[in-house]
Motif scaffolding. Structure first.
Motif, mmCIF file in Angstrom:
data_model
loop_
_atom_site.group_PDB
_atom_site.id
_atom_site.type_symbol
_atom_site.label_atom_id
_atom_site.label_comp_id
_atom_site.label_asym_id
_atom_site.label_seq_id
_atom_site.Cartn_x
_atom_site.Cartn_y
_atom_site.Cartn_z
ATOM 1 N N PHE A 1 -13.504 3.283 -0.454
ATOM 2 C CA PHE A 1 -12.591 4.182 -1.167
ATOM 3 C C PHE A 1 -11.181 4.104 -0.568
ATOM 4 N N PHE A 2 -11.083 4.314 0.738
ATOM 5 C CA PHE A 2 -9.743 4.330 1.346
ATOM 6 C C PHE A 2 -9.129 2.932 1.389
ATOM 7 N N GLY A 3 -9.975 1.927 1.625
ATOM 8 C CA GLY A 3 -9.466 0.555 1.648
ATOM 9 C C GLY A 3 -8.857 0.167 0.308
ATOM 10 N N LEU A 4 -9.581 0.473 -0.750
ATOM 11 C CA LEU A 4 -9.069 0.129 -2.084
ATOM 12 C C LEU A 4 -7.829 0.949 -2.416
ATOM 13 N N LYS A 5 -7.868 2.196 -2.054
ATOM 14 C CA LYS A 5 -6.725 3.066 -2.364
ATOM 15 C C LYS A 5 -5.452 2.526 -1.689
ATOM 16 N N ASN A 6 -5.598 2.143 -0.423
ATOM 17 C CA ASN A 6 -4.429 1.600 0.278
ATOM 18 C C ASN A 6 -3.959 0.299 -0.355
ATOM 19 N N ALA A 7 -4.924 -0.529 -0.732
ATOM 20 C CA ALA A 7 -4.551 -1.821 -1.331
ATOM 21 C C ALA A 7 -3.838 -1.587 -2.666
ATOM 22 N N ILE A 8 -4.370 -0.700 -3.467
ATOM 23 C CA ILE A 8 -3.804 -0.449 -4.807
ATOM 24 C C ILE A 8 -2.415 0.178 -4.707
ATOM 25 N N ALA A 9 -2.248 1.071 -3.727
ATOM 26 C CA ALA A 9 -0.989 1.828 -3.631
ATOM 27 C C ALA A 9 0.220 0.919 -3.429
ATOM 28 N N GLN A 10 -0.036 -0.288 -2.938
ATOM 29 C CA GLN A 10 1.119 -1.164 -2.658
ATOM 30 C C GLN A 10 1.574 -1.980 -3.871
ATOM 31 N N PHE A 11 0.786 -1.915 -4.934
ATOM 32 C CA PHE A 11 1.149 -2.701 -6.118
ATOM 33 C C PHE A 11 2.324 -2.089 -6.866
ATOM 34 N N LEU A 12 3.132 -2.978 -7.423
ATOM 35 C CA LEU A 12 4.224 -2.514 -8.297
ATOM 36 C C LEU A 12 3.692 -2.521 -9.729
ATOM 37 N N ASP A 13 4.542 -2.141 -10.657
ATOM 38 C CA ASP A 13 4.121 -2.090 -12.050
ATOM 39 C C ASP A 13 4.013 -3.523 -12.611
ATOM 40 N N ILE A 14 2.777 -4.014 -12.684
ATOM 41 C CA ILE A 14 2.576 -5.415 -13.085
ATOM 42 C C ILE A 14 2.943 -5.633 -14.550
ATOM 43 N N ASP A 15 2.611 -4.659 -15.397
ATOM 44 C CA ASP A 15 2.923 -4.803 -16.827
ATOM 45 C C ASP A 15 4.427 -4.911 -17.043
ATOM 46 N N GLU A 16 5.131 -4.082 -16.315
ATOM 47 C CA GLU A 16 6.587 -4.082 -16.470
ATOM 48 C C GLU A 16 7.164 -5.424 -16.045
ATOM 49 N N LYS B 1 9.457 -9.517 -6.848
ATOM 50 C CA LYS B 1 8.325 -8.641 -7.184
ATOM 51 C C LYS B 1 7.054 -9.455 -7.392
ATOM 52 N N LEU B 2 7.220 -10.593 -8.037
ATOM 53 C CA LEU B 2 6.053 -11.443 -8.299
ATOM 54 C C LEU B 2 5.416 -11.881 -6.984
ATOM 55 N N LYS B 3 6.258 -12.267 -6.057
ATOM 56 C CA LYS B 3 5.738 -12.700 -4.750
ATOM 57 C C LYS B 3 5.016 -11.524 -4.070
ATOM 58 N N HIS B 4 5.679 -10.375 -4.103
ATOM 59 C CA HIS B 4 5.120 -9.169 -3.480
ATOM 60 C C HIS B 4 3.726 -8.876 -4.050
ATOM 61 N N ILE B 5 3.630 -8.924 -5.364
ATOM 62 C CA ILE B 5 2.358 -8.596 -6.026
ATOM 63 C C ILE B 5 1.277 -9.631 -5.694
ATOM 64 N N LEU B 6 1.654 -10.902 -5.761
ATOM 65 C CA LEU B 6 0.649 -11.950 -5.528
ATOM 66 C C LEU B 6 0.147 -11.939 -4.086
ATOM 67 N N GLU B 7 1.015 -11.544 -3.173
ATOM 68 C CA GLU B 7 0.589 -11.497 -1.772
ATOM 69 C C GLU B 7 -0.452 -10.399 -1.527
ATOM 70 N N LEU B 8 -0.529 -9.451 -2.460
ATOM 71 C CA LEU B 8 -1.487 -8.364 -2.283
ATOM 72 C C LEU B 8 -2.886 -8.718 -2.802
ATOM 73 N N VAL B 9 -2.963 -9.783 -3.587
ATOM 74 C CA VAL B 9 -4.243 -10.108 -4.233
ATOM 75 C C VAL B 9 -5.357 -10.375 -3.209
ATOM 76 N N PRO B 10 -5.120 -11.189 -2.154
ATOM 77 C CA PRO B 10 -6.226 -11.459 -1.216
ATOM 78 C C PRO B 10 -6.798 -10.197 -0.586
ATOM 79 N N SER B 11 -5.929 -9.238 -0.210
ATOM 80 C CA SER B 11 -6.471 -8.034 0.444
ATOM 81 C C SER B 11 -7.270 -7.201 -0.560
#
Ligand SMILES: Nc1ncnc2c1ncn2[C@@H]1O[C@H](COP(=O)(O)OP(=O)(O)OP(=O)(O)O)[C@@H](O)[C@H]1O
Length: 921
Positions: free
Chosen positions: A368-383, A409-419
């Motif tokens: 729960f907390f791991g996913l929450k932390n991972a998700i919180a760092q994402f920007l608005d992908i649709d936008e 932003k694209l780089k930022h978002i893609l770097e979050l995918v592995p975690s």
């Protein structure tokens, strides 16, 4: 081709030594160090937006000899053949849409998908995320085109909508009733900023019924008539084929014979291109078709009555169902939650797969907390996707700057995918496993590798306007472009000069000056007043454009303003040259970019599920199961619970096929409305896959949820109140089915009691026969007789206690908010209220006698009609026969006896019905 530019990145520079004889890496560090020093020393004023350089210039930034490749270039666009109507309305439109795009945190929902398996849920949110996406966007950046069939096809509606902020074209086509309830509900959910209709539908004085209804219902939404010929289904199909991302191309099969939605799409895309001054790149848009079959329909009035997403007393209040459940961390998650609440699911398998996931999240804290932390760092992908796939028609400084931001932003978002993927690998439920699998897509890495070959490793999206400006300046690696490196050196020098200038001024006047930055002012000077002795008691003349806020002075000097100009010039050059590199890069990664649709779907869904799980931890919720009965033990009103901060009185709710009509009575303020609403809210919560505020819950999936809830008494508007009541009830009667949930609170108040009882009675009978699950609250105790006439009706009431006052006359009512069987004993609430005043006792007694006689008379009169009484006897016989047929436990002999009894009962009732009923005069 995504983007084209006449300039190439200058080759061969990578072999060049970096500036100041240091290595490129050191140089990069030096340059950044200086800029960062300043950015950390200055207060950040306001969030990210265009820099001054970007805002200040309208001129063409590039002298590019090539045209941007338009997705629809083969077609004559509005730009080449602008209809007069468009021309008139264009100015300012794009700005409005753009500004709303930039400002809102909410919007399009990434659709909840009903599906048979979690994998289906995944796929659907790609293929049908439509209704969700469609329905959400309360970020008024949505434009909708609506067209209705003519002649025999009248009532067939085609709709197409697009949100400037989200790369999704939502098409729908359906047959609507004469009240156009479906169109209106869909428009309410979309909350468009603008509605397009064919000009022929809106000719002054001869507009169609649909046109009048839309313009009356949405007075604040801009209505734009568009020449009918732009509603061209052939063109609609061509555009859709050209623009649709291959992953979603199955939708083309679905829509190719849906002429009305294609016609709307054609007008909408042309118009959108025109107002936005940009076009979508070919094969870049998610196109989805949404019917109304996959989600439960909640009409706009019910959504408002139940305060699902907006509190009608205070629009900013969080006292809504959305407010109670919203712990999302991303804009996409928020949109998805909102759209799900407005359009809950119908598919039990999908709902259960969500519930399984929530259960796992509740049991596994680490996940729960791991996913929450991972998700919180994402920007608005649709936008971001939306911005990436729109090709601007002009290449200006703001466009260049925006593109650089996009790559960051694209780089930022893609770097979050592995975690995120790593966290999901710990999960056990099919839905999370399916999302984990969907992230195992080599395109994420491919794009990132390509980006990293040209963009600095430590470039990342950050908050703060100056910090972000620095990120943009140094985004492209050193030695990629010689001119870029030179421009950055010039920029850094100006920044150093600014620092030095401010330091010198501080020394000169012995004042504690600080360098500050804002998007509007650029660099300026700030000084706190506390403990400062000003030379000659005032600020030096040299300091100009002085503003004071609390104990802070802000000002600048002529030299600083000049330096700001140099800074802007240098920035323009940097953005120009970075843009050339970034455009080329975007061209290369463009073919893989559509994997972001998957990522957006995963992130928004995970965010919503985490949010629902979070809500369970805040209050004590229970997982519902799905049966053919609505049975909730110790149910609480979720919003009341949040408002009061303490647990409200809980009550059981029980409705099943055998007892599907509940009549609820009780004095004013006894808790009837609250009880009714909590039943509907829990129904919706269950159907979006949320746990419920109760001890146990079994829910029957409802295809539609209707409410008719009385407004407060207003003597001046009584006549119109009555009309509103009748319209709302007629809507329910025309649209409800046996699988619906209906909530009716206080009907027939806007007319005389005699008529009110009559109307309520006939409506009740209609609904009783319909077999929908109905909760009906009323002050007309006469209606409680229905229980004796129909076996599927049950009376319940809200208990109150009457406490006599000290003088033996005045009475106090104590509300228990407890539900009890049977009807309320508290007749004539009005007289009770009058009793609490100083009216003489004899007046009260007389009022009681008269009221009792009238009500007896009304009742007797109503039941004296032999035809109606026979009809009821027939109905009761049929109901009992059906019940007997279902009761498989009866042996043949008992069944025969039972049927004989039924026959006797029926004959007696028929005979009774034809006898005259005595009416007491
Ligand atoms: N179960 C409950 N627990 C605690 N407080 C409650 C509960 N139900 C209702 N209340 C409180 O009582 C107030 C009145 O409730 P409600 O509006 O539901 O009464 P009502 O019977 O519908 O009144 P009316 O007939 O005048 O419309 C609510 O605003 C709420 O504060």
């Amino acid at each position: 081709m995504f983007f084209s530019s006449s300039e190439e990145v200058t080759p061969g520079l990578s072999a060049e030594p970096g500036p100041s004889s240091s290595t490129p890496a050191q140089w990069q560090l030096n340059m950044r160090g200086r800029a960062d020093r300043i950015s950390s020393s200055v207060g950040s004023s306001g969030g990210y937006s265009n820099s001054r350089a970007a805002c200040g210039s309208n001129q063409m930034f590039f002298s590019s000899s090539e045209e941007v490749t338009p997705g629809l270039s083969a077609e004559p666009g509005p730009s080449s053949s602008t209809p007069a109507q468009w021309q008139l309305k264009i100015s300012g439109r794009a700005d409005r849409i753009n500004s709303s795009v930039g400002s809102s945190a909410h919007s399009t929902p990434a659709l909840p998908h009903p599906g048979r398996t979690p994998q289906r849920d995944l796929n659907m949110s790609t293929s049908s995320s439509t209704s969700a996406s469609a329905s959400a966007s309360h970020a008024s950046s949505v434009i909708v085109a609506v067209v209705e069939g003519r002649g025999l096809a009248r009532g067939e509606i085609g709709m197409a909508s697009i949100n400037a902020k989200y790369p999704e074209l939502v098409l729908s086509q359906f047959a609507d009733t004469g009240t156009y309830a479906k169109v209106i509900t869909k428009l309410h959910n979309l909350m468009p900023v603008e509605i397009l209709m064919p000009d022929t539908a809106s000719v002054k004085g001869q507009g169609t019924k649909l046109y009048s209804l839309i313009t009356e219902t949405f007075p604040s939404v801009t209505f734009t008539p568009v020449l009918r010929r732009y509603f061209n289904e052939k063109k609609g199909l061509e555009y859709t084929q050209q623009l649709c991302v291959p992953e979603f191309s199955t939708v083309l099969m679905e829509v190719q014979t849906k002429y009305y939605c294609l016609a709307s799409a054609s007008a909408l895309l042309k118009y959108f291109e025109f107002v936005q001054n940009s076009i979508y790149a070919p094969k870049s848009l998610k196109v989805v078709f949404t019917g109304s079959e996959q989600t439960a329909m909640i009409d706009a009035i019910s959504a408002s009555n139940l305060e699902l997403v907006v509190n009608h007393r205070d629009h900013r209040s969080e006292h809504t169902l959305f407010g109670v459940l919203n712990y999302t961390k991303t804009a996409g998650g928020e949109r998805r939650l909102r759209s799900n609440i407005l359009e809950p699911l119908l598919d039990e398998v999908t709902i259960n797969s969500r519930l399984d996931t929530i259960e796992e999240l509740l049991q596994n804290e680490e996940l729960f907390f791991g996913l929450k932390n991972a998700i919180a760092q994402f920007l608005d992908i649709d936008e971001l996707l939306s911005a990436l796939i729109q090709i601007p028609k002009q290449e200006t400084v703001p466009v260049a700057e925006a593109k650089i931001t996009q790559i960051i932003k694209l780089k930022h978002i893609l770097e979050l995918v592995p975690s995120l993927k790593a966290m999901l690998q710990h999960s056990k439920t099919p839905l999370l496993e399916a999302y984990c699998t969907s992230l195992e897509d080599s395109r994420f890495n491919n794009i990132l590798d390509q980006i990293k070959s040209l963009i600095n490793d430590d470039t990342s999206y950050m908050k703060g306007s100056l910090t972000m400006r620095t990120q943009k300046c140094y985004a492209v690696r050193p030695n990629v472009s010689e001119f870029l490196d030179i421009a950055r050196r010039a920029y850094t020098e100006v920044i150093d000069d600014i620092s030095e200038l401010v330091a010198q001024l501080g020394e000169k006047y012995s004042l504690p000056l600080r360098t500050s930055f804002s998007n509007t002012r650029g660099f300026f000077i700030q000084m706190r007043l506390e403990g400062v002795v000003l030379p000659a008691g005032k600020l030096p003349e040299e300091f100009i454009k002085v503003t004071r806020q609390k104990s802070n002075y802000s000002f600048t000097t002529v030299d600083l303003m000049k330096m700001n100009d140099h800074c802007e010039e240098a920035l323009k050059d940097i953005f120009h040259m970075s843009y050339v590199v970034v455009s080329k890069l975007l061209n290369e990664v463009y073919e893989h970019i559509h994997c972001l649709y998957k990522l957006s779907d995963a992130v928004s869904m995970l965010d919503m599920l985490l949010s629902l799980a979070h809500a369970c931890t805040v209050s004590d919720y229970v997982r519902p199961e799905f049966t053919d009965t609505l049975a909730i033990k110790q149910c609480r009103h979720p919003i009341l619970e949040r408002i009061s901060g303490q647990q409200p009185i809980s009550n059981n709710i029980y409705i099943c096929e055998g007892t599907n009509f509940l009549i609820l009575t009780g004095p004013n303020m006894s808790g009837k409305s609250t009880y009714l609403k909590q039943a509907a809210l829990c129904q919706i919560m269950a159907q979006i896959g949320s746990f419920l505020p109760a001890e146990y819950a079994s829910v029957r999936i409802a295809d539609q949820i209707f409410t008719r809830i009385g407004v407060d008494d207003d003597f001046e508007t009584n006549s119109s109140t009555f009309m509103v009541e009748m319209k709302e009830v007629s809507y329910i009667i025309h649209n409800a089915s046996s699988k619906s949930l209906i909530i009716i609170d206080e009907l027939g108040r806007g007319t005389s009691p005699e008529e009110g009882i009559g109307i309520c009675h006939s409506i009740c009978e209609f609904l009783i026969n319909m077999k929908a699950f109905t909760l009906f609250a009323t002050h007309f105790l006469e209606l409680c007789q229905l229980q004796t006439l129909y076996p599927n009706v049950e009376n319940q009431h809200m208990q109150v206690q009457h406490v006599r006052g000290g003088d033996g006359r005045a009475e106090k009512v104590v509300y228990t908010y407890q539900l009890s069987r049977g009807h309320s004993e508290d007749r004539h609430y009005g007289i009770r209220a009058a009793e609490m005043t100083n009216l003489p006792p004899e007046v009260i007694e007389e009022a009681k006698t008269v009221a009792a006689k009238i009500s007896q008379k009304l009742w007797a009169k109503h039941y004296s009609d032999p035809a109606t009484r026979k009809q009821r006897a027939d109905y009761r016989l049929v109901t009992r026969l059906v019940q007997a047929a279902r009761n498989s436990r009866l042996d043949p002999e008992s069944l025969r006896q039972y049927l004989k009894g039924l026959k006797r009962q029926y004959l007696a009732e028929i005979q009774n019905a034809t006898e005259s009923v005595e009416i007491e005069e």
